[in-house]
Design a protein around this motif. Structure first.
Motif, mmCIF file in Angstrom:
data_model
loop_
_atom_site.group_PDB
_atom_site.id
_atom_site.type_symbol
_atom_site.label_atom_id
_atom_site.label_comp_id
_atom_site.label_asym_id
_atom_site.label_seq_id
_atom_site.Cartn_x
_atom_site.Cartn_y
_atom_site.Cartn_z
ATOM 1 N N ASN A 76 0.807 -1.223 0.000
ATOM 2 C CA ASN A 76 0.000 0.000 0.000
ATOM 3 C C ASN A 76 0.835 1.266 0.000
ATOM 4 O OD1 ASN A 76 -1.534 -2.122 1.986
ATOM 5 N ND2 ASN A 76 -2.984 -1.029 0.678
ATOM 6 N N LEU A 121 0.792 -1.064 -6.101
ATOM 7 C CA LEU A 121 0.171 0.061 -5.407
ATOM 8 C C LEU A 121 -1.204 0.361 -5.995
ATOM 9 C CD1 LEU A 121 3.318 2.337 -5.141
ATOM 10 C CD2 LEU A 121 2.094 1.319 -3.205
ATOM 11 N N ARG A 122 -1.308 0.301 -7.310
ATOM 12 C CA ARG A 122 -2.612 0.536 -7.956
ATOM 13 C C ARG A 122 -3.605 -0.565 -7.594
ATOM 14 N NH1 ARG A 122 -0.509 2.475 -13.968
ATOM 15 N NH2 ARG A 122 -1.030 4.678 -13.716
ATOM 16 N N GLY A 127 -3.138 3.116 -2.427
ATOM 17 C CA GLY A 127 -1.703 3.202 -2.640
ATOM 18 C C GLY A 127 -1.136 4.576 -2.334
ATOM 19 N N ASP A 128 0.068 4.583 -1.774
ATOM 20 C CA ASP A 128 0.788 5.824 -1.485
ATOM 21 C C ASP A 128 2.240 5.693 -1.932
ATOM 22 O OD1 ASP A 128 -1.393 6.976 -0.185
ATOM 23 O OD2 ASP A 128 -0.709 6.379 1.814
ATOM 24 N N VAL A 170 -3.864 6.566 -6.294
ATOM 25 C CA VAL A 170 -2.553 6.518 -5.642
ATOM 26 C C VAL A 170 -2.132 7.938 -5.268
ATOM 27 C CG1 VAL A 170 -0.113 5.903 -5.882
ATOM 28 C CG2 VAL A 170 -1.881 4.444 -6.910
#
Length: 247
Positions: A76, A121-122, A127-128, A170
């Motif tokens: 994440n 992340l996507r 997501g970050d 994101v």
């Protein structure tokens, strides 16, 4: 959503290690990434984090990291922290190898890590990407042009990434620390000269790694619709790169 999962680079010391500690304390499952296995193992024993030995300048090692993380639940949060400065020379006297090395680690390394983990992340739905730059990326100073140039490029990359990922779910956040006293940053910059490194902080109370880690923990803990584009964090007595009041 289950336990949030993070990857932190440059995690064997300084801001990276402090960020691992903060995120673990906040309930994250953290994979600490660095080149030095023994340092990572110590951090794992202390915090319970997972570890992965990798150099952000290696295509193969970063790809292996992405495969490893993907097979163990995804990610994440990516904290692009690996980086550093080399030397305090005038441009006229500076070694070109130092320029290349600083750019490769600070800029290309962050891009390589982002490219490798962005699909995960996507997919995470939350997501970050946090990029640890420097106030050097926002204002120039003499005898630091190689680092200034690298961090300016890294900051520009981060702003561009935010534009490109807006609408994907994101977040892209930048934290730009000023003077932070860690066990290795200035020592590495001065080629192991500990006395010269210590003199950087004479007469001022600098930030410590935990200050930046706490700021990162706050940023990523905000509701996910909130994006902190840029946070600049300095010691109270450091007004700019060229104005520091010392006792």
């Amino acid at each position: 959503m289950g336990q949030l999962r993070a990857v932190v680079t440059g995690a064997s010391s300084g801001i990276g290690a402090a960020t691992v500690r903060r995120l673990v304390a906040d309930g994250w499952h953290v994979t600490a990434v660095a080149r030095r296995d023994s340092r990572l193992r110590e951090l794992a024993r202390e915090t319970g984090c997972a570890v992965f030995v990798a150099d952000v300048t290696s295509d193969g090692e970063v790809a292996a990291l992405a495969d490893h993380v993907g097979a163990r639940g995804g990610v994440n949060l990516l904290v692009n922290n690996a980086g550093g400065a080399l030397g305090m020379d005038l441009i006229a006297d500076s070694a070109l190898e130092a320029w290349t090395s600083q750019y490769e680690v600070n800029v290309v390394g962050a891009v390589r890590m982002t490219q490798a983990l962005l699909p995960l992340l996507r997919e995470s739905g939350r997501g970050d990407v946090v990029v640890v730059t420097s106030t050097a990326g926002h204002e120039a100073y003499e005898r630091g042009a190689g680092y200034v140039a690298a961090k300016t490029a890294e900051a520009a990359m981060t702003r561009t990434l935010r534009l490109e990922l807006t609408g994907t779910g994101v977040r892209v956040m930048e934290i730009a620390p000023g003077m932070v006293a860690t066990e290795e940053f200035s020592v590495n910059r001065f080629g192991g000269d500990s006395e010269r490194a210590a003199a950087v902080y004479d007469g001022i109370k600098p930030l410590v790694a935990e200050d930046i880690a706490d700021a990162i923990g706050w940023m990523v803990g905000l509701p996910h619709h909130v994006n902190v584009d840029l946070m600049v964090v300095r010691p109270r007595e450091q007004a700019s790169a060229t104005k520091t009041v010392r006792s």
